[in-house]
Design a protein around this motif. Structure first.
Motif, PDB file in Angstrom:
ATOM      1  N   THR A  51      12.572  -5.893 -14.728  1.00  0.00           N
ATOM      2  CA  THR A  51      13.423  -6.318 -13.615  1.00  0.00           C
ATOM      3  C   THR A  51      12.969  -7.665 -13.098  1.00  0.00           C
ATOM      4  O   THR A  51      11.929  -8.201 -13.524  1.00  0.00           O
ATOM      5  CB  THR A  51      13.380  -5.279 -12.464  1.00  0.00           C
ATOM      6  OG1 THR A  51      14.351  -5.663 -11.459  1.00  0.00           O
ATOM      7  CG2 THR A  51      12.013  -5.222 -11.829  1.00  0.00           C
ATOM      8  N   GLN A  52      13.726  -8.206 -12.169  1.00  0.00           N
ATOM      9  CA  GLN A  52      13.437  -9.494 -11.550  1.00  0.00           C
ATOM     10  C   GLN A  52      12.876  -9.252 -10.148  1.00  0.00           C
ATOM     11  O   GLN A  52      13.487  -8.576  -9.331  1.00  0.00           O
ATOM     12  CB  GLN A  52      14.715 -10.334 -11.472  1.00  0.00           C
ATOM     13  CG  GLN A  52      14.580 -11.609 -10.646  1.00  0.00           C
ATOM     14  CD  GLN A  52      15.892 -12.362 -10.582  1.00  0.00           C
ATOM     15  OE1 GLN A  52      16.314 -12.995 -11.513  1.00  0.00           O
ATOM     16  NE2 GLN A  52      16.571 -12.270  -9.452  1.00  0.00           N
ATOM     17  N   PHE A  98       9.752 -13.699 -10.372  1.00  0.00           N
ATOM     18  CA  PHE A  98       8.869 -13.205 -11.417  1.00  0.00           C
ATOM     19  C   PHE A  98       9.627 -12.123 -12.197  1.00  0.00           C
ATOM     20  O   PHE A  98      10.423 -11.372 -11.633  1.00  0.00           O
ATOM     21  CB  PHE A  98       7.582 -12.623 -10.826  1.00  0.00           C
ATOM     22  CG  PHE A  98       6.765 -13.615 -10.046  1.00  0.00           C
ATOM     23  CD1 PHE A  98       5.644 -14.203 -10.614  1.00  0.00           C
ATOM     24  CD2 PHE A  98       7.113 -13.988  -8.755  1.00  0.00           C
ATOM     25  CE1 PHE A  98       4.885 -15.120  -9.916  1.00  0.00           C
ATOM     26  CE2 PHE A  98       6.357 -14.906  -8.049  1.00  0.00           C
ATOM     27  CZ  PHE A  98       5.245 -15.479  -8.631  1.00  0.00           C
ATOM     28  N   PHE A  99       9.378 -12.042 -13.495  1.00  0.00           N
ATOM     29  CA  PHE A  99      10.013 -11.049 -14.345  1.00  0.00           C
ATOM     30  C   PHE A  99       8.938 -10.116 -14.892  1.00  0.00           C
ATOM     31  O   PHE A  99       7.999 -10.556 -15.567  1.00  0.00           O
ATOM     32  CB  PHE A  99      10.770 -11.722 -15.490  1.00  0.00           C
ATOM     33  CG  PHE A  99      11.933 -12.545 -15.022  1.00  0.00           C
ATOM     34  CD1 PHE A  99      13.194 -11.978 -14.858  1.00  0.00           C
ATOM     35  CD2 PHE A  99      11.773 -13.893 -14.732  1.00  0.00           C
ATOM     36  CE1 PHE A  99      14.257 -12.739 -14.424  1.00  0.00           C
ATOM     37  CE2 PHE A  99      12.836 -14.661 -14.299  1.00  0.00           C
ATOM     38  CZ  PHE A  99      14.082 -14.072 -14.141  1.00  0.00           C
ATOM     39  N   ALA A 100       9.055  -8.833 -14.584  1.00  0.00           N
ATOM     40  CA  ALA A 100       8.090  -7.851 -15.053  1.00  0.00           C
ATOM     41  C   ALA A 100       8.703  -6.465 -14.936  1.00  0.00           C
ATOM     42  O   ALA A 100       9.604  -6.228 -14.123  1.00  0.00           O
ATOM     43  CB  ALA A 100       6.787  -7.927 -14.251  1.00  0.00           C
ATOM     44  N   LEU A 101       8.203  -5.536 -15.739  1.00  0.00           N
ATOM     45  CA  LEU A 101       8.609  -4.128 -15.706  1.00  0.00           C
ATOM     46  C   LEU A 101      10.126  -3.980 -15.825  1.00  0.00           C
ATOM     47  O   LEU A 101      10.733  -3.104 -15.212  1.00  0.00           O
ATOM     48  CB  LEU A 101       8.106  -3.450 -14.427  1.00  0.00           C
ATOM     49  CG  LEU A 101       6.595  -3.559 -14.156  1.00  0.00           C
ATOM     50  CD1 LEU A 101       6.233  -2.743 -12.935  1.00  0.00           C
ATOM     51  CD2 LEU A 101       5.796  -3.099 -15.371  1.00  0.00           C
ATOM     52  N   ARG A 135       0.752  -4.882  -9.069  1.00  0.00           N
ATOM     53  CA  ARG A 135       0.113  -4.658 -10.365  1.00  0.00           C
ATOM     54  C   ARG A 135       0.890  -3.595 -11.119  1.00  0.00           C
ATOM     55  O   ARG A 135       1.598  -2.782 -10.525  1.00  0.00           O
ATOM     56  CB  ARG A 135      -1.339  -4.184 -10.202  1.00  0.00           C
ATOM     57  CG  ARG A 135      -2.285  -5.196  -9.568  1.00  0.00           C
ATOM     58  CD  ARG A 135      -3.674  -4.603  -9.489  1.00  0.00           C
ATOM     59  NE  ARG A 135      -4.584  -5.444  -8.697  1.00  0.00           N
ATOM     60  CZ  ARG A 135      -5.794  -5.066  -8.300  1.00  0.00           C
ATOM     61  NH1 ARG A 135      -6.251  -3.863  -8.643  1.00  0.00           N
ATOM     62  NH2 ARG A 135      -6.554  -5.869  -7.588  1.00  0.00           N
ATOM     63  N   THR A 136       0.721  -3.593 -12.441  1.00  0.00           N
ATOM     64  CA  THR A 136       1.303  -2.528 -13.240  1.00  0.00           C
ATOM     65  C   THR A 136       0.384  -1.315 -13.184  1.00  0.00           C
ATOM     66  O   THR A 136      -0.733  -1.360 -12.646  1.00  0.00           O
ATOM     67  CB  THR A 136       1.487  -2.979 -14.688  1.00  0.00           C
ATOM     68  OG1 THR A 136       0.197  -3.232 -15.260  1.00  0.00           O
ATOM     69  CG2 THR A 136       2.304  -4.269 -14.757  1.00  0.00           C
ATOM     70  N   LEU A 153       4.963   1.007 -10.590  1.00  0.00           N
ATOM     71  CA  LEU A 153       4.565  -0.244  -9.953  1.00  0.00           C
ATOM     72  C   LEU A 153       3.642   0.086  -8.778  1.00  0.00           C
ATOM     73  O   LEU A 153       3.982   0.910  -7.926  1.00  0.00           O
ATOM     74  CB  LEU A 153       5.790  -1.003  -9.443  1.00  0.00           C
ATOM     75  CG  LEU A 153       5.524  -2.289  -8.658  1.00  0.00           C
ATOM     76  CD1 LEU A 153       4.883  -3.335  -9.566  1.00  0.00           C
ATOM     77  CD2 LEU A 153       6.823  -2.832  -8.065  1.00  0.00           C
ATOM     78  N   VAL A 173      -2.459  -4.591 -14.864  1.00  0.00           N
ATOM     79  CA  VAL A 173      -2.089  -5.991 -15.128  1.00  0.00           C
ATOM     80  C   VAL A 173      -1.456  -6.568 -13.871  1.00  0.00           C
ATOM     81  O   VAL A 173      -0.526  -5.993 -13.301  1.00  0.00           O
ATOM     82  CB  VAL A 173      -1.111  -6.088 -16.314  1.00  0.00           C
ATOM     83  CG1 VAL A 173      -0.708  -7.542 -16.543  1.00  0.00           C
ATOM     84  CG2 VAL A 173      -1.742  -5.503 -17.567  1.00  0.00           C
ATOM     85  N   SER A 174      -1.971  -7.738 -13.435  1.00  0.00           N
ATOM     86  CA  SER A 174      -1.475  -8.368 -12.219  1.00  0.00           C
ATOM     87  C   SER A 174      -0.106  -9.003 -12.453  1.00  0.00           C
ATOM     88  O   SER A 174       0.145  -9.613 -13.493  1.00  0.00           O
ATOM     89  CB  SER A 174      -2.462  -9.438 -11.746  1.00  0.00           C
ATOM     90  OG  SER A 174      -1.928 -10.156 -10.656  1.00  0.00           O
ATOM     91  N   ILE A 175       0.778  -8.841 -11.457  1.00  0.00           N
ATOM     92  CA  ILE A 175       2.111  -9.458 -11.507  1.00  0.00           C
ATOM     93  C   ILE A 175       2.215 -10.569 -10.473  1.00  0.00           C
ATOM     94  O   ILE A 175       2.639 -11.676 -10.776  1.00  0.00           O
ATOM     95  CB  ILE A 175       3.199  -8.398 -11.263  1.00  0.00           C
ATOM     96  CG1 ILE A 175       3.118  -7.299 -12.324  1.00  0.00           C
ATOM     97  CG2 ILE A 175       4.588  -9.043 -11.259  1.00  0.00           C
ATOM     98  CD1 ILE A 175       4.084  -6.156 -12.085  1.00  0.00           C
TER      99      ILE A 175
END
Length: 636
Positions: A114-115, A109-112, A89-90, A142, A94-96
């Motif tokens: 980065t990959q 997955f792409f978030a924050l 989660r962030t 993270l 927010v769930s990743i």
């Protein structure tokens, strides 16, 4: 001075370096010390490691770690395969990955910034658990969670964070400030040092015990102290059950007082090697090893899926975080707690067959043919699918035989040739004959009903007298099998005397136009021509009647066409029996059957047979409404 070195020996390495720096400032001019020690800040990284392991937790989400923004080379690995899941989660919640009790498929997955690569081995014999890796750097914090479902989870995580190393530029101080400087520096540490120690405590790694900064060994007891290595403690066991491994740890101590001192005071070459030994000999509890669900047995509609469930027990946990397990009896895992191995599934609702049209007309006007209709596979959304999406065993027929009854067969002939075969005397004219079924199918000539019409008829070109004339031989074979070709023939000058012929020289016939010796030919038309049937019987025997015949335009393959020349269309109807009728009926004209009135109503008097057997009725009917006979008469 010797007491100061003993004090240095009891301090941390960082504190000792600070004190040495101060001594340098005392022994050398301040300008020299500043030029040798002052450096610009350098960007460095420290590695942060952690290991999360518990025996029992409540089912649900449990936070493992918070990885700060800027972290790189992130690796989160489940060291033991289990039914637990990793989740991300962030900082804002927010769930990743694997949020809200929804398990995502492995992937990228792409978030924050980065990959993130999420992997979950699905082989039932694999002992590798889930993992999440990311190159970084993170744009914000993270949060790492564990979805707890199976006891004894174990997760190892590692990442690097940047640290800012700066070497302080000392100010000139007086010797009276030595003790306060030592006290101050004793509270300092290198950037990131506190975090490293905190992580070491979390990970159950080696914790080095340091003496208090003011705890200095006695100088009088040993003016020249010696240092040696001493066994301190053991590292954490690699497992909480089964046979694991642990290391024997060593520390550097002052030989006489046994006070722990920095490791660099002991000889590195004499440092004992780390020894491994077994630990935690009690057996691990058995657990259910659950494989991945198989594909659904059906692409649509209710189906089933299966998975393999095996009772296993860990026997050894190795230092490289791998483990050895064996298959044990299912009762050790608890048969009542055994996960289900078979489940129902449904990927989507099955498509259904739908009939979109009525049956088409039969493909033939008579005999046995086929008719068709449109049948499609329709999804529950109203879209047309491939036939394989529906049950082929339940597909309605889209083709069906149809019987239109027996076909009538009729003779069809072409028109007679226009020229007689002889220039004088008797000759012949010819025509073509075909047998058709409902005017469409070409049949063998023996298959038609009735007598076959003649193909040759005689013709008379007038008497032949003593005269010179050209005699022509038969035409040779046409150069083309159909359509336009060329054929040749021989000619001779003869003297014809009432059928007695004498060949003369060509000069004798020079006054006569010489017949051609070559001409275009057509064995059979490659186009179309008119065909007709025989005339029907006359509608009346006297006072004028009509007779009819069928006329068809046919191609060379006896297929109906509309390409014939309309101006050359043969007549399909003509007048006949124009002679006046007798005033009185023939006394011998009488009805031979009692139901001749039906013959009159069915308009059958036009046929000779019915006129003979119902002579009186047909004669009266002809006088009563002759025009009606003509109007309603239709002859095939």
């Amino acid at each position: 001075m010797a007491g100061l070195w003993l004090q240095l020996g009891s301090l941390r390495q960082g504190q000792a370096l600070t004190l040495l720096h101060y001594l340098v400032c005392l022994l050398y001019p301040p300008s020299v010390a500043l030029s040798n020690i002052s450096k610009s800040p350098l960007q460095e990284f420290e590695v942060v490691k952690g290991n999360f392991s518990r025996i029992f937790l409540r089912v649900g989400y449990h936070k493992i770690a918070e990885i700060p923004a800027g972290a790189r080379n992130i690796s989160i690995q489940e060291t033991i395969k289990s039914r637990n899941y990793l989740a991300l989660r962030t900082q804002t919640g927010v769930s990743i990955i694997n949020g809200n009790w929804v398990i995502d498929r492995p992937g990228i997955f792409f978030a924050l910034g980065t990959q993130l690569i999420y992997q979950r081995p699905n082989e039932i014999r694999s002992r590798t658990g889930e993992s999440i890796t990311a190159p970084g750097p993170l744009t914000e914090d993270l949060h790492v969670f564990l979805i707890y479902q199976q006891p004894s989870p174990s997760v190892y995580y590692e990442y690097t964070v940047p640290i800012q190393n700066t070497h302080p530029t000392p100010e000139p101080v007086t010797p009276t400030d030595i003790l306060p400087l030592v006290t101050a520096t004793g509270a300092q540490s290198h950037p990131g040092e506190e975090k490293v120690h905190q992580d070491d405590i979390t990970n159950n790694d080696i914790i080095k015990e340091q003496p208090h900064p003011n705890q200095v060994p006695s100088v009088t007891s040993n003016p020249h102290p010696t240092y040696t290595w001493r066994k301190s403690r053991h590292s954490e066991c690699s497992t909480t059950c089964g046979v694991g491994r642990r290391q024997v740890l060593w520390e550097c101590v002052e030989k006489d007082s046994q006070v722990t001192v920095p490791a660099d005071l002991c000889a590195t070459t004499l440092q004992p090697t780390h020894q491994d030994e077994e630990c935690n000999m009690q057996p691990c509890p058995a657990y259910w090893d659950i494989g991945e669900w198989s594909d659904c047995s059906r692409k649509c509609g209710p189906g089933t899926q299966q998975r393999q469930v095996i009772c296993r027990q860990v026997t050894h946990v190795h230092a490289n975080r791998t483990e050895t397990s064996v298959t044990v009896a299912p009762k050790l895992c608890g048969l009542t707690d055994m996960p289900v191995t078979r489940s129902t599934c449904q990927l989507k609702i099955c498509s259904q067959w739908q009939i979109l049209s009525e049956w088409s007309p039969c493909s033939v006007p008579c005999g046995v043919g086929q008719r068709s209709r449109e049948v499609v596979c329709m999804s529950n959304q109203g879209d047309v699918e491939d036939d394989e999406e529906c049950n082929m065993n339940l597909k309605p027929d889209n083709l069906q035989n149809c019987d239109m009854g027996a076909c009538a067969r009729s003779w069809f002939t072409s028109l007679w040739s226009q020229q007689c075969s002889a220039g004088c005397g008797q000759g012949n004219r010819t025509r073509e004959i075909v047998c058709l079924m409902d005017h469409v199918t070409d049949l063998p000539l023996g298959s038609c009903e009735g007598e076959r019409p003649p193909e040759v008829t005689s013709c008379d070109s007038g008497p032949c007298k003593d005269r010179h004339e050209w005699y022509t031989g038969p035409w040779g074979q046409c150069s083309a099998e159909c359509g336009n070709g060329t054929q040749t023939r021989s000619v001779a000058c003869i003297l014809n005397s009432n059928g007695v012929m004498e060949v003369l020289d060509h000069v004798k016939c020079s006054s006569l136009p010489q017949p051609i010796t070559a001409q275009p030919c057509r064995l059979k038309p490659c186009g179309v021509q008119w065909y007709v049937t025989d005339w029907s019987a006359c509608s009346r025997s006297c006072d004028g009647g009509y007779r009819v015949r069928e006329v068809r335009c046919l191609t060379d393959n006896v297929v109906p066409s509309n390409q014939c020349v309309p101006s050359l269309t043969p007549e399909s109807r003509e007048e006949c029996n124009k002679q006046p009728c007798a005033a009185e009926l023939n006394p011998s004209c009488s009805d031979q059957y009692h139901n001749c009135v039906v013959v009159v109503q069915a308009r059958l008097c036009v046929y000779p047979y019915y006129r003979n057997v119902c002579c009186a009725s047909c004669s009266r009917a002809q006088k009563s409404y002759p025009k009606s006979f003509q109007k309603n008469y239709i002859h095939r």
